[in-house]
Motif scaffolding. Structure first.
Motif, PDB file in Angstrom:
ATOM      1  N   ALA A 183     -17.743   1.040   8.292  1.00 22.23           N
ATOM      2  CA  ALA A 183     -17.028   1.807   9.442  1.00 22.23           C
ATOM      3  C   ALA A 183     -16.389   0.753  10.524  1.00 22.23           C
ATOM      4  CB  ALA A 183     -18.316   2.278  10.449  1.00 22.23           C
ATOM      5  N   MET A 184     -16.717  -0.679  10.619  1.00 15.89           N
ATOM      6  CA  MET A 184     -15.880  -1.473  11.171  1.00 15.89           C
ATOM      7  C   MET A 184     -14.513  -1.955  10.506  1.00 15.89           C
ATOM      8  SD  MET A 184     -18.090  -5.270  11.165  1.00 15.89           S
ATOM      9  CE  MET A 184     -18.283  -6.095   9.652  1.00 15.89           C
ATOM     10  N   VAL A 185     -14.776  -1.976   9.211  1.00 14.06           N
ATOM     11  CA  VAL A 185     -13.392  -2.337   8.587  1.00 14.06           C
ATOM     12  C   VAL A 185     -12.561  -1.141   8.428  1.00 14.06           C
ATOM     13  CG1 VAL A 185     -12.404  -2.641   6.043  1.00 14.06           C
ATOM     14  CG2 VAL A 185     -14.650  -4.053   6.983  1.00 14.06           C
ATOM     15  N   LEU A 186     -13.009   0.302   8.401  1.00 17.08           N
ATOM     16  CA  LEU A 186     -12.052   1.192   8.436  1.00 17.08           C
ATOM     17  C   LEU A 186     -11.667   1.557   9.775  1.00 17.08           C
ATOM     18  CD1 LEU A 186     -14.258   3.677   6.302  1.00 17.08           C
ATOM     19  CD2 LEU A 186     -12.115   2.928   5.555  1.00 17.08           C
ATOM     20  N   ALA A 187     -12.589   1.153  10.810  1.00 17.00           N
ATOM     21  CA  ALA A 187     -11.843   1.224  12.065  1.00 17.00           C
ATOM     22  C   ALA A 187     -10.666   0.233  12.513  1.00 17.00           C
ATOM     23  CB  ALA A 187     -12.899   1.005  13.251  1.00 17.00           C
ATOM     24  N   CYS A 188     -10.538  -0.766  11.842  1.00 15.13           N
ATOM     25  CA  CYS A 188      -9.375  -1.771  12.281  1.00 15.13           C
ATOM     26  C   CYS A 188      -8.199  -1.710  11.033  1.00 15.13           C
ATOM     27  CB  CYS A 188      -9.961  -3.146  12.039  1.00 15.13           C
ATOM     28  SG  CYS A 188     -11.215  -3.415  13.460  1.00 15.13           S
ATOM     29  N   CYS A 189      -8.599  -1.207   9.771  1.00 10.89           N
ATOM     30  CA  CYS A 189      -7.532  -1.448   8.894  1.00 10.89           C
ATOM     31  C   CYS A 189      -7.094   0.038   8.086  1.00 10.89           C
ATOM     32  CB  CYS A 189      -8.179  -2.252   7.548  1.00 10.89           C
ATOM     33  SG  CYS A 189      -8.920  -3.851   8.182  1.00 10.89           S
ATOM     34  N   ARG A 190      -5.892   0.112   7.957  1.00 13.41           N
ATOM     35  CA  ARG A 190      -5.368   1.197   7.195  1.00 13.41           C
ATOM     36  C   ARG A 190      -4.628   0.613   5.861  1.00 13.41           C
ATOM     37  NH1 ARG A 190      -1.671   4.165  11.821  1.00 13.41           N
ATOM     38  NH2 ARG A 190      -0.931   1.798  11.922  1.00 13.41           N
ATOM     39  N   GLU A 191      -4.146   1.779   4.932  1.00 10.70           N
ATOM     40  CA  GLU A 191      -3.529   1.311   3.692  1.00 10.70           C
ATOM     41  C   GLU A 191      -2.500   0.333   3.894  1.00 10.70           C
ATOM     42  OE1 GLU A 191      -2.126   3.751  -0.198  1.00 10.70           O
ATOM     43  OE2 GLU A 191      -2.242   4.985   1.438  1.00 10.70           O
ATOM     44  N   ASN A 192      -2.733  -0.802   3.042  1.00  9.70           N
ATOM     45  CA  ASN A 192      -1.710  -1.797   2.819  1.00  9.70           C
ATOM     46  C   ASN A 192      -1.792  -2.785   4.073  1.00  9.70           C
ATOM     47  OD1 ASN A 192      -0.635  -1.057   0.411  1.00  9.70           O
ATOM     48  ND2 ASN A 192       0.590   0.386   1.213  1.00  9.70           N
ATOM     49  N   ASP A 193      -2.580  -2.938   5.003  1.00 11.87           N
ATOM     50  CA  ASP A 193      -2.744  -3.658   6.068  1.00 11.87           C
ATOM     51  C   ASP A 193      -3.487  -4.878   5.282  1.00 11.87           C
ATOM     52  OD1 ASP A 193      -1.778  -2.129   8.188  1.00 11.87           O
ATOM     53  OD2 ASP A 193      -3.944  -1.718   8.726  1.00 11.87           O
ATOM     54  N   HIS A 236     -20.505  -9.522   1.653  1.00 12.30           N
ATOM     55  CA  HIS A 236     -21.529  -8.530   0.797  1.00 12.30           C
ATOM     56  C   HIS A 236     -20.457  -7.534   0.321  1.00 12.30           C
ATOM     57  CE1 HIS A 236     -24.188  -4.957   0.623  1.00 12.30           C
ATOM     58  NE2 HIS A 236     -25.109  -6.079   0.492  1.00 12.30           N
ATOM     59  N   LYS A 237     -21.037  -6.771  -0.651  1.00 11.11           N
ATOM     60  CA  LYS A 237     -20.209  -5.839  -1.277  1.00 11.11           C
ATOM     61  C   LYS A 237     -19.908  -4.484  -0.454  1.00 11.11           C
ATOM     62  CE  LYS A 237     -24.210  -3.122  -3.192  1.00 11.11           C
ATOM     63  NZ  LYS A 237     -24.567  -2.795  -4.368  1.00 11.11           N
ATOM     64  N   SER A 238     -20.501  -4.298   0.477  1.00 10.54           N
ATOM     65  CA  SER A 238     -20.247  -3.405   1.552  1.00 10.54           C
ATOM     66  C   SER A 238     -18.900  -3.616   2.200  1.00 10.54           C
ATOM     67  CB  SER A 238     -21.346  -2.951   2.329  1.00 10.54           C
ATOM     68  OG  SER A 238     -21.513  -4.100   3.287  1.00 10.54           O
ATOM     69  N   ILE A 239     -18.624  -5.027   2.465  1.00  9.01           N
ATOM     70  CA  ILE A 239     -17.274  -5.460   3.320  1.00  9.01           C
ATOM     71  C   ILE A 239     -16.141  -4.968   2.240  1.00  9.01           C
ATOM     72  CG2 ILE A 239     -15.924  -7.170   3.916  1.00  9.01           C
ATOM     73  CD1 ILE A 239     -18.111  -6.589   5.884  1.00  9.01           C
ATOM     74  N   LEU A 240     -16.282  -5.259   0.900  1.00 14.25           N
ATOM     75  CA  LEU A 240     -15.301  -5.030   0.040  1.00 14.25           C
ATOM     76  C   LEU A 240     -15.219  -3.600  -0.429  1.00 14.25           C
ATOM     77  CD1 LEU A 240     -16.243  -7.785  -2.460  1.00 14.25           C
ATOM     78  CD2 LEU A 240     -14.833  -7.907  -0.408  1.00 14.25           C
ATOM     79  N   ASN A 241     -16.115  -3.021  -0.369  1.00 11.72           N
ATOM     80  CA  ASN A 241     -16.038  -1.551  -0.628  1.00 11.72           C
ATOM     81  C   ASN A 241     -15.219  -0.799   0.734  1.00 11.72           C
ATOM     82  OD1 ASN A 241     -17.531  -1.726  -2.869  1.00 11.72           O
ATOM     83  ND2 ASN A 241     -19.422  -1.312  -1.832  1.00 11.72           N
ATOM     84  N   GLY A 242     -15.458  -1.347   1.725  1.00 10.97           N
ATOM     85  CA  GLY A 242     -14.772  -0.589   3.022  1.00 10.97           C
ATOM     86  C   GLY A 242     -13.207  -0.986   2.758  1.00 10.97           C
ATOM     87  N   ILE A 243     -12.926  -2.297   2.413  1.00 10.52           N
ATOM     88  CA  ILE A 243     -11.490  -2.737   2.089  1.00 10.52           C
ATOM     89  C   ILE A 243     -10.801  -1.751   1.404  1.00 10.52           C
ATOM     90  CG2 ILE A 243      -9.962  -4.496   1.475  1.00 10.52           C
ATOM     91  CD1 ILE A 243     -11.930  -6.703   2.770  1.00 10.52           C
ATOM     92  N   GLN A 244     -11.642  -1.447   0.242  1.00 13.66           N
ATOM     93  CA  GLN A 244     -11.136  -0.651  -0.760  1.00 13.66           C
ATOM     94  C   GLN A 244     -10.917   0.858  -0.422  1.00 13.66           C
ATOM     95  OE1 GLN A 244     -12.476  -0.822  -4.918  1.00 13.66           O
ATOM     96  NE2 GLN A 244     -13.842  -2.463  -4.106  1.00 13.66           N
ATOM     97  N   LEU A 245     -11.709   1.293   0.454  1.00 12.83           N
ATOM     98  CA  LEU A 245     -11.848   2.572   0.858  1.00 12.83           C
ATOM     99  C   LEU A 245     -10.437   2.852   1.889  1.00 12.83           C
ATOM    100  CD1 LEU A 245     -15.429   3.508   1.807  1.00 12.83           C
ATOM    101  CD2 LEU A 245     -14.068   4.650   0.082  1.00 12.83           C
ATOM    102  N   ALA A 246     -10.271   1.647   2.561  1.00 14.47           N
ATOM    103  CA  ALA A 246      -9.299   1.626   3.527  1.00 14.47           C
ATOM    104  C   ALA A 246      -7.720   1.592   2.950  1.00 14.47           C
ATOM    105  CB  ALA A 246      -9.360   0.401   4.505  1.00 14.47           C
TER     106      ALA A 246
END
Length: 478
Positions: free
Chosen positions: A92-102, A111-121
């Motif tokens: 949630a915190m990654v998605l709240a700050c980052c959009r596509e190509n940011d 942790h893998k959850s951080i990297l998963n958040g970046i991929q989802l964004a």
């Protein structure tokens, strides 16, 4: 100590309510007989959003009060209860700050959850390689000069994502790093999963909530007496859109949150608050010191201590190593034969997570362990850690996650994978930190180290084909 949610559940249970609502066990009246005795104490608390019990996704009563008390204890603007673990907070915190190509600056040993958040964004990560602790031989923290260089190269980065402490409890004061990023309008998101107890007292590392981080996520269940999957997300930011954060939490968290987990978060906060008010940190530290003495009395085991002057080690984390050449995996296996179950092993070390408690810790078979310590079956091969092998401290991903989606994915033998992009992460678990990340170019060196990890007994999450010497890749040029 106030426990508003737990108290509300107790009051509801005492009314002997009739359940014509979910869940299907109906306050424990419908359950398998052989398990009834085990579960009967908790099932009356396993309810749904009934009158007086509030709603996690629109809290106004007991849950709201419990979250407010937690925010007050930690000294933050808002605290949110998480029932899907720190994983959901990181997403949630990654998605709240980052959009596509940011661009997002991210610690390489996240942790893998951080990297998963970046991929989802769909964001583009720039990985910052941490310093490797020379004694532990594991990645520790991002050095200030790396932060400054990264921000100079990528001044439009939408977030700086850090992990502090690392899994082994090695932590640094993040105040200067956070101040530097804020001066350049970059919010700082901290995965402090293992630091929910840091506010206990000054003998513990400084928490990122007190260092000024915008969002901090705590795995309350790791070191506080909360149920598994119970975590906190602390918000304290003028840079991050709080409404967007709440929006993603509402999407990512279960629409049927566990009341036993939420109540345990309420109780864990009260437990921590009691320790602070009664100033019991020194009693806890004495118990830990006594346990260290027991470990030190075993000639074949030594306690690992960092020599890094910037590092403060969490007292609840105890890392040991066999003095006679056993690998960490072999030492862990031996301890398990004595019914001693530790948090993790790596090629050299074994990690204990000690309780935040005043009761004496005793190793029941201490004398047996001293008399019958095993000998190594083969010499330790010291793996070159991922952070040690990278040629650059600052490493952008070669091909964006958005572009990788258009590439052809194949499962190939390890040898055929060299030179192509990894299409799956290779994740030793625990600690859940990717050794190879999706999008990373696979080298012969990486493949050889994966083989060694498998050979010495590391548990690697992923498909069965990893154990068969195969890996999924995106073919370059496809």
């Amino acid at each position: 100590m106030e426990t508003p949610l737990f108290t509300a559940l107790m009051q509801h249970s005492k009314r002997n309510p009739m359940s014509f609502h979910v869940p299907g066990h109906k306050n424990g009246t419908v359950f398998m007989g052989k398990a009834e005795q085990v579960y009967k104490g908790i099932l009356p608390f396993d309810v749904t959003e009934l009158t007086g019990l509030d709603d996690l996704h629109h809290p106004k009563e007991a849950i709201a009060h419990a979250q407010e008390l937690t925010a007050s204890l930690y000294g933050v603007e808002n605290t949110y209860f998480l029932v899907n673990g720190t994983t959901v907070g990181n997403l949630a915190m990654v998605l709240a700050c980052c959009r596509e190509n940011d661009i997002v600056l991210v610690q390489r040993n996240s942790h893998k959850s951080i990297l998963n958040g970046i991929q989802l964004a769909g964001a583009n990560p720039v990985f910052l390689s941490p310093k490797v602790d020379e004694v532990y031989q594991v990645p520790s923290y991002i050095e200030m000069e790396t932060i400054k260089e990264a921000i100079a190269c990528y001044p439009t980065a939408k977030a700086l994502v850090l992990t502090n402490p690392n899994y082994y409890g090695l932590a640094i004061d993040l105040t200067e790093i956070i101040r530097y990023a804020h001066e350049r309008s970059i919010p700082v998101l901290v995965d402090e999963a293992h630091g929910s107890h840091f506010i206990t007292g000054d003998q513990f590392p400084l928490s990122a909530v007190h260092a000024g981080a915008d969002i901090v996520v705590h795995s309350a269940h790791k070191t506080l007496p909360a149920m598994t999957m119970g975590s906190y997300l602390h918000f304290n930011s003028k840079m991050v859109d709080k409404d967007k954060l709440v929006y993603y939490l509402s999407i990512l968290q279960s629409s049927s949150p566990s009341y036993p987990i939420m109540a345990s978060l309420d109780l864990a906060r009260a437990y921590l608050e009691k320790i602070k008010k009664e100033d019991r940190q020194h009693d806890i530290l004495q118990v830990i010191a006594d346990f260290h003495e027991e470990i030190n009395s075993i000639n074949n085991i030594k306690i690992v201590t960092s020599k890094d002057q910037l590092v403060q080690t969490d007292p609840l984390k105890l890392t040991i190593r066999a003095a006679n050449g056993l690998t960490g995996f072999e030492l862990q296996d031996f301890l398990e034969t004595k019914q001693i179950y530790t948090e993790l092993a790596d090629p050299a070390n074994v990690l204990f997570i000690l309780p935040l408690a005043y009761d004496k810790l005793i190793i029941k078979e201490l004398d047996t362990i001293k008399r019958r310590f095993p000998t190594p079956s083969h010499p330790i091969k010291q793996l070159v850690h991922m952070s040690n092998r990278q040629s650059k401290r600052i490493q952008p991903i070669e091909k964006s996650y958005s572009d990788l989606k258009t590439c052809k994915k194949r499962v190939v033998a390890f040898g055929e994978a060299i030179g192509h992009y990894a299409a799956e992460a290779i994740i030793p678990y625990p600690p859940g930190i990717p050794f190879i990340m999706i999008g990373e170019t696979i080298t012969n060196d990486l493949i050889e180290q994966v083989k060694e990890l498998i050979e010495i007994g590391a548990t690697i999450q992923g498909d069965d084909h990893i154990q068969q010497g195969k890996i999924a890749v995106y073919m370059k040029g496809s």
